[in-house]
Write a protein that holds these residues in place. Structure first.
Motif, PDB file in Angstrom:
ATOM      1  N   MET A   1      85.172  41.805  47.309  1.00 18.85           N
ATOM      2  CA  MET A   1      84.707  43.047  47.910  1.00 18.85           C
ATOM      3  C   MET A   1      84.887  44.224  46.969  1.00 18.85           C
ATOM      4  O   MET A   1      84.727  45.357  47.361  1.00 18.85           O
ATOM      5  N   ASP A   2      85.164  43.956  45.714  1.00 21.32           N
ATOM      6  CA  ASP A   2      85.343  45.066  44.784  1.00 21.32           C
ATOM      7  C   ASP A   2      84.064  45.878  44.610  1.00 21.32           C
ATOM      8  O   ASP A   2      84.111  47.059  44.324  1.00 21.32           O
TER       9      ASP A   2
ATOM     10  N   VAL B   1      96.457  42.727  58.882  1.00 21.62           N
ATOM     11  CA  VAL B   1      96.995  41.587  59.634  1.00 21.62           C
ATOM     12  C   VAL B   1      96.648  40.282  58.934  1.00 21.62           C
ATOM     13  O   VAL B   1      97.517  39.424  58.718  1.00 21.62           O
ATOM     14  N   ASN B   2      95.377  40.118  58.566  1.00 12.95           N
ATOM     15  CA  ASN B   2      94.971  38.912  57.844  1.00 12.95           C
ATOM     16  C   ASN B   2      95.720  38.795  56.514  1.00 12.95           C
ATOM     17  O   ASN B   2      96.088  37.682  56.096  1.00 12.95           O
ATOM     18  N   HIS B   3      95.913  39.912  55.852  1.00 16.04           N
ATOM     19  CA  HIS B   3      96.631  39.911  54.570  1.00 16.04           C
ATOM     20  C   HIS B   3      98.066  39.452  54.779  1.00 16.04           C
ATOM     21  O   HIS B   3      98.579  38.604  54.031  1.00 16.04           O
ATOM     22  N   TYR B   4      98.713  39.957  55.798  1.00 16.23           N
ATOM     23  CA  TYR B   4     100.088  39.566  56.105  1.00 16.23           C
ATOM     24  C   TYR B   4     100.166  38.073  56.401  1.00 16.23           C
ATOM     25  O   TYR B   4     101.041  37.370  55.883  1.00 16.23           O
ATOM     26  N   LEU B   5      99.257  37.592  57.235  1.00 17.59           N
ATOM     27  CA  LEU B   5      99.274  36.175  57.594  1.00 17.59           C
ATOM     28  C   LEU B   5      99.011  35.288  56.376  1.00 17.59           C
ATOM     29  O   LEU B   5      99.628  34.225  56.245  1.00 17.59           O
ATOM     30  N   LYS B   6      98.148  35.722  55.491  1.00 17.29           N
ATOM     31  CA  LYS B   6      97.861  34.974  54.268  1.00 17.29           C
ATOM     32  C   LYS B   6      99.100  34.934  53.371  1.00 17.29           C
ATOM     33  O   LYS B   6      99.454  33.886  52.824  1.00 17.29           O
ATOM     34  N   GLU B   7      99.756  36.077  53.219  1.00 18.58           N
ATOM     35  CA  GLU B   7     100.933  36.162  52.363  1.00 18.58           C
ATOM     36  C   GLU B   7     102.103  35.369  52.940  1.00 18.58           C
ATOM     37  O   GLU B   7     102.885  34.788  52.193  1.00 18.58           O
ATOM     38  N   LYS B   8     102.194  35.367  54.261  1.00 16.23           N
ATOM     39  CA  LYS B   8     103.304  34.664  54.922  1.00 16.23           C
ATOM     40  C   LYS B   8     103.137  33.160  54.777  1.00 16.23           C
ATOM     41  O   LYS B   8     104.094  32.417  54.817  1.00 16.23           O
ATOM     42  N   GLY B   9     101.889  32.740  54.652  1.00 17.66           N
ATOM     43  CA  GLY B   9     101.603  31.358  54.364  1.00 17.66           C
ATOM     44  C   GLY B   9     101.386  30.503  55.507  1.00 17.66           C
ATOM     45  O   GLY B   9     101.394  29.405  55.695  1.00 17.66           O
TER      46      GLY B   9
ATOM     47  N   MET C   1      95.666  47.458  47.803  1.00 21.79           N
ATOM     48  CA  MET C   1      94.651  47.867  48.788  1.00 21.79           C
ATOM     49  C   MET C   1      93.426  46.965  48.698  1.00 21.79           C
ATOM     50  O   MET C   1      92.848  46.600  49.719  1.00 21.79           O
ATOM     51  N   LEU C   2      93.034  46.594  47.487  1.00 28.72           N
ATOM     52  CA  LEU C   2      91.925  45.656  47.325  1.00 28.72           C
ATOM     53  C   LEU C   2      92.260  44.316  47.974  1.00 28.72           C
ATOM     54  O   LEU C   2      91.399  43.694  48.608  1.00 28.72           O
ATOM     55  N   ASP C   3      93.514  43.880  47.842  1.00 32.16           N
ATOM     56  CA  ASP C   3      93.936  42.629  48.479  1.00 32.16           C
ATOM     57  C   ASP C   3      93.800  42.719  49.995  1.00 32.16           C
ATOM     58  O   ASP C   3      93.306  41.786  50.641  1.00 32.16           O
ATOM     59  N   ILE C   4      94.213  43.838  50.570  1.00 31.21           N
ATOM     60  CA  ILE C   4      94.094  44.038  52.023  1.00 31.21           C
ATOM     61  C   ILE C   4      92.629  44.023  52.436  1.00 31.21           C
ATOM     62  O   ILE C   4      92.256  43.344  53.402  1.00 31.21           O
ATOM     63  N   LEU C   5      91.780  44.731  51.704  1.00 34.34           N
ATOM     64  CA  LEU C   5      90.351  44.762  52.024  1.00 34.34           C
ATOM     65  C   LEU C   5      89.717  43.379  51.870  1.00 34.34           C
ATOM     66  O   LEU C   5      88.945  42.945  52.721  1.00 34.34           O
ATOM     67  N   ASN C   6      90.042  42.693  50.787  1.00 35.54           N
ATOM     68  CA  ASN C   6      89.472  41.364  50.547  1.00 35.54           C
ATOM     69  C   ASN C   6      89.927  40.334  51.572  1.00 35.54           C
ATOM     70  O   ASN C   6      89.205  39.380  51.854  1.00 35.54           O
ATOM     71  N   ASP C   7      91.101  40.534  52.145  1.00 37.22           N
ATOM     72  CA  ASP C   7      91.604  39.616  53.171  1.00 37.22           C
ATOM     73  C   ASP C   7      91.106  39.979  54.563  1.00 37.22           C
ATOM     74  O   ASP C   7      91.426  39.294  55.526  1.00 37.22           O
ATOM     75  N   GLY C   8      90.339  41.061  54.678  1.00 37.85           N
ATOM     76  CA  GLY C   8      89.785  41.442  55.972  1.00 37.85           C
ATOM     77  C   GLY C   8      90.696  42.314  56.808  1.00 37.85           C
ATOM     78  O   GLY C   8      90.515  42.432  58.014  1.00 37.85           O
ATOM     79  N   GLY C   9      91.687  42.920  56.185  1.00 38.54           N
ATOM     80  CA  GLY C   9      92.576  43.822  56.896  1.00 38.54           C
ATOM     81  C   GLY C   9      94.036  43.459  56.708  1.00 38.54           C
ATOM     82  O   GLY C   9      94.380  42.399  56.178  1.00 38.54           O
TER      83      GLY C   9
ATOM     84  N   ALA D   1      91.004  52.459  59.083  1.00 36.86           N
ATOM     85  CA  ALA D   1      89.881  51.780  58.423  1.00 36.86           C
ATOM     86  C   ALA D   1      90.397  50.772  57.395  1.00 36.86           C
ATOM     87  O   ALA D   1      89.966  49.610  57.382  1.00 36.86           O
ATOM     88  N   ILE D   2      91.295  51.194  56.538  1.00 33.09           N
ATOM     89  CA  ILE D   2      91.865  50.274  55.548  1.00 33.09           C
ATOM     90  C   ILE D   2      92.562  49.117  56.257  1.00 33.09           C
ATOM     91  O   ILE D   2      92.419  47.953  55.873  1.00 33.09           O
ATOM     92  N   ASN D   3      93.296  49.428  57.315  1.00 31.33           N
ATOM     93  CA  ASN D   3      94.038  48.389  58.044  1.00 31.33           C
ATOM     94  C   ASN D   3      93.145  47.312  58.632  1.00 31.33           C
ATOM     95  O   ASN D   3      93.582  46.179  58.816  1.00 31.33           O
ATOM     96  N   ILE D   4      91.889  47.636  58.945  1.00 33.84           N
ATOM     97  CA  ILE D   4      90.981  46.621  59.497  1.00 33.84           C
ATOM     98  C   ILE D   4      90.028  46.068  58.438  1.00 33.84           C
ATOM     99  O   ILE D   4      89.151  45.270  58.734  1.00 33.84           O
ATOM    100  N   GLY D   5      90.203  46.507  57.189  1.00 30.55           N
ATOM    101  CA  GLY D   5      89.398  45.969  56.099  1.00 30.55           C
ATOM    102  C   GLY D   5      88.084  46.693  55.849  1.00 30.55           C
ATOM    103  O   GLY D   5      87.153  46.106  55.308  1.00 30.55           O
TER     104      GLY D   5
END
Length: 161
Positions: free
Chosen positions: A1-2, A153-161, A143-151, A96-100
Protein backbone atom coordinates in the motif's frame (compact mmCIF):
# COMPACT_ATOMS: atom_id res chain seq x y z
CA UNK A 1 0.00 0.00 0.00
CA UNK A 2 2.98 2.30 -0.27
CA UNK A 3 1.64 3.58 -3.59
CA UNK A 4 -1.91 4.72 -4.27
CA UNK A 5 -3.40 6.06 -7.47
CA UNK A 6 -6.99 7.10 -7.98
CA UNK A 7 -9.67 9.51 -9.13
CA UNK A 8 -10.40 12.46 -6.86
CA UNK A 9 -13.49 13.70 -5.08
CA UNK A 10 -13.03 17.22 -3.73
CA UNK A 11 -14.52 18.72 -0.58
CA UNK A 12 -14.40 22.12 1.10
CA UNK A 13 -13.09 22.89 4.58
CA UNK A 14 -14.60 21.87 7.92
CA UNK A 15 -16.20 18.60 6.80
CA UNK A 16 -17.10 17.25 10.21
CA UNK A 17 -17.86 13.69 11.25
CA UNK A 18 -21.59 14.47 11.39
CA UNK A 19 -21.43 15.35 7.68
CA UNK A 20 -19.32 12.28 6.90
CA UNK A 21 -21.83 9.94 8.55
CA UNK A 22 -24.93 11.58 10.03
CA UNK A 23 -25.94 10.49 13.52
CA UNK A 24 -29.26 9.06 12.34
CA UNK A 25 -27.33 6.19 10.71
CA UNK A 26 -25.34 5.24 13.79
CA UNK A 27 -27.84 2.64 14.93
CA UNK A 28 -25.72 0.10 13.08
CA UNK A 29 -22.07 -0.81 13.23
CA UNK A 30 -22.27 -2.64 9.90
CA UNK A 31 -19.63 -0.96 7.70
CA UNK A 32 -21.55 -1.67 4.47
CA UNK A 33 -24.68 -0.01 5.85
CA UNK A 34 -22.65 3.02 6.95
CA UNK A 35 -20.95 3.26 3.54
CA UNK A 36 -24.34 3.61 1.84
CA UNK A 37 -24.78 6.99 3.56
CA UNK A 38 -21.25 8.41 3.70
CA UNK A 39 -21.08 12.10 2.80
CA UNK A 40 -24.61 12.00 1.34
CA UNK A 41 -25.64 15.39 2.72
CA UNK A 42 -22.54 17.07 1.31
CA UNK A 43 -22.44 15.23 -2.04
CA UNK A 44 -25.63 13.25 -2.82
CA UNK A 45 -23.89 11.63 -5.82
CA UNK A 46 -20.96 10.35 -3.76
CA UNK A 47 -22.32 7.02 -2.51
CA UNK A 48 -23.71 6.12 -5.93
CA UNK A 49 -20.53 6.92 -7.84
CA UNK A 50 -17.52 6.43 -5.56
CA UNK A 51 -15.39 3.51 -6.69
CA UNK A 52 -12.70 1.36 -5.12
CA UNK A 53 -9.43 3.26 -5.28
CA UNK A 54 -10.88 6.77 -5.31
CA UNK A 55 -9.20 9.51 -3.28
CA UNK A 56 -10.76 12.36 -1.32
CA UNK A 57 -9.00 15.72 -1.58
CA UNK A 58 -10.23 18.28 0.92
CA UNK A 59 -9.45 21.71 2.24
CA UNK A 60 -8.56 22.18 5.92
CA UNK A 61 -10.00 20.57 9.03
CA UNK A 62 -11.40 17.39 7.41
CA UNK A 63 -12.96 15.09 10.01
CA UNK A 64 -13.40 17.68 12.73
CA UNK A 65 -16.13 17.21 15.29
CA UNK A 66 -17.01 14.12 17.27
CA UNK A 67 -14.69 11.19 17.74
CA UNK A 68 -16.90 8.63 16.01
CA UNK A 69 -14.77 5.93 14.45
CA UNK A 70 -17.63 5.16 12.05
CA UNK A 71 -16.63 8.20 9.94
CA UNK A 72 -13.35 6.81 8.56
CA UNK A 73 -14.82 3.29 8.52
CA UNK A 74 -17.69 4.46 6.28
CA UNK A 75 -15.28 6.26 3.94
CA UNK A 76 -12.95 3.27 3.66
CA UNK A 77 -15.79 0.79 3.18
CA UNK A 78 -17.26 2.98 0.42
CA UNK A 79 -14.04 2.38 -1.53
CA UNK A 80 -11.85 5.39 -0.80
CA UNK A 81 -8.16 4.41 -0.64
CA UNK A 82 -6.79 7.66 0.83
CA UNK A 83 -7.72 11.15 2.00
CA UNK A 84 -5.57 14.20 1.27
CA UNK A 85 -6.36 17.42 3.13
CA UNK A 86 -4.65 20.59 4.28
CA UNK A 87 -5.38 19.50 7.86
CA UNK A 88 -7.45 16.94 9.75
CA UNK A 89 -9.36 16.72 12.98
CA UNK A 90 -6.84 15.12 15.36
CA UNK A 91 -9.05 12.22 16.44
CA UNK A 92 -10.26 11.55 12.88
CA UNK A 93 -6.64 11.35 11.71
CA UNK A 94 -5.80 8.82 14.41
CA UNK A 95 -8.96 6.77 13.81
CA UNK A 96 -8.25 6.65 10.06
CA UNK A 97 -4.73 5.29 10.56
CA UNK A 98 -6.05 2.86 13.17
CA UNK A 99 -8.45 1.30 10.64
CA UNK A 100 -5.90 1.28 7.82
CA UNK A 101 -7.01 4.36 5.86
CA UNK A 102 -4.10 6.59 4.78
CA UNK A 103 -4.53 10.30 5.52
CA UNK A 104 -2.05 12.72 3.99
CA UNK A 105 -1.55 16.33 5.01
CA UNK A 106 -0.98 18.34 1.83
CA UNK A 107 -2.26 21.39 0.04
CA UNK A 108 -2.26 19.97 -3.51
CA UNK A 109 -4.85 21.46 -5.82
CA UNK A 110 -7.35 19.11 -7.44
CA UNK A 111 -10.74 19.07 -9.12
CA UNK A 112 -13.26 16.25 -9.17
CA UNK A 113 -12.04 13.49 -11.45
CA UNK A 114 -8.35 14.40 -11.45
CA UNK A 115 -5.97 11.46 -11.14
CA UNK A 116 -3.67 11.59 -8.12
CA UNK A 117 -0.65 9.38 -7.39
CA UNK A 118 0.62 9.06 -3.83
CA UNK A 119 3.82 7.43 -2.60
CA UNK A 120 3.53 7.10 1.17
CA UNK A 121 7.07 5.91 1.79
CA UNK A 122 8.68 8.59 -0.39
CA UNK A 123 6.32 11.40 0.65
CA UNK A 124 5.34 12.44 -2.84
CA UNK A 125 2.00 13.36 -4.30
CA UNK A 126 1.37 14.09 -7.98
CA UNK A 127 -1.76 15.36 -9.65
CA UNK A 128 -1.27 13.54 -12.94
CA UNK A 129 -4.05 15.57 -14.56
CA UNK A 130 -2.42 18.96 -13.94
CA UNK A 131 1.21 17.93 -13.45
CA UNK A 132 1.42 19.55 -10.00
CA UNK A 133 3.74 17.73 -7.63
CA UNK A 134 4.15 18.26 -3.88
CA UNK A 135 5.96 16.53 -1.07
CA UNK A 136 4.81 15.63 2.41
CA UNK A 137 6.42 13.98 5.41
CA UNK A 138 6.88 10.33 4.41
CA UNK A 139 5.07 7.77 6.52
CA UNK A 140 7.31 6.03 9.04
CA UNK A 141 7.81 2.28 8.62
CA UNK A 142 5.63 1.41 11.63
CA UNK A 143 2.73 3.43 10.18
CA UNK A 144 3.16 1.77 6.79
CA UNK A 145 3.10 -1.60 8.57
CA UNK A 146 -0.19 -0.68 10.27
CA UNK A 147 -1.70 0.49 6.97
CA UNK A 148 -0.45 -2.57 5.07
CA UNK A 149 -1.91 -4.88 7.72
CA UNK A 150 -5.32 -3.21 7.40
CA UNK A 151 -5.25 -1.32 10.68
CA UNK A 152 -3.83 -1.41 14.17
CA UNK A 153 -5.89 -4.40 15.38
CA UNK A 154 -4.85 -6.56 12.43
CA UNK A 155 -1.26 -5.37 12.88
CA UNK A 156 -1.30 -6.32 16.56
CA UNK A 157 -2.75 -9.75 15.83
CA UNK A 158 -0.16 -10.34 13.10
CA UNK A 159 2.70 -9.31 15.38
CA UNK A 160 1.37 -11.39 18.27
CA UNK A 161 1.45 -14.37 15.97
Amino acid sequence: MDKIKGKTWTFDKNIDTDVIIPGRYLRTFNPEDLAKHVLETERPDFTKNVQKGDIIVADENFGCGSSREQAPVAIKTAGVDAIVAKSFGRIFYRNAINIGLPVIISDIEAKDGDIISIDLSEGSLVNETTGESVTFEPFKDFMLDILNDGGVVNHYLKEKG
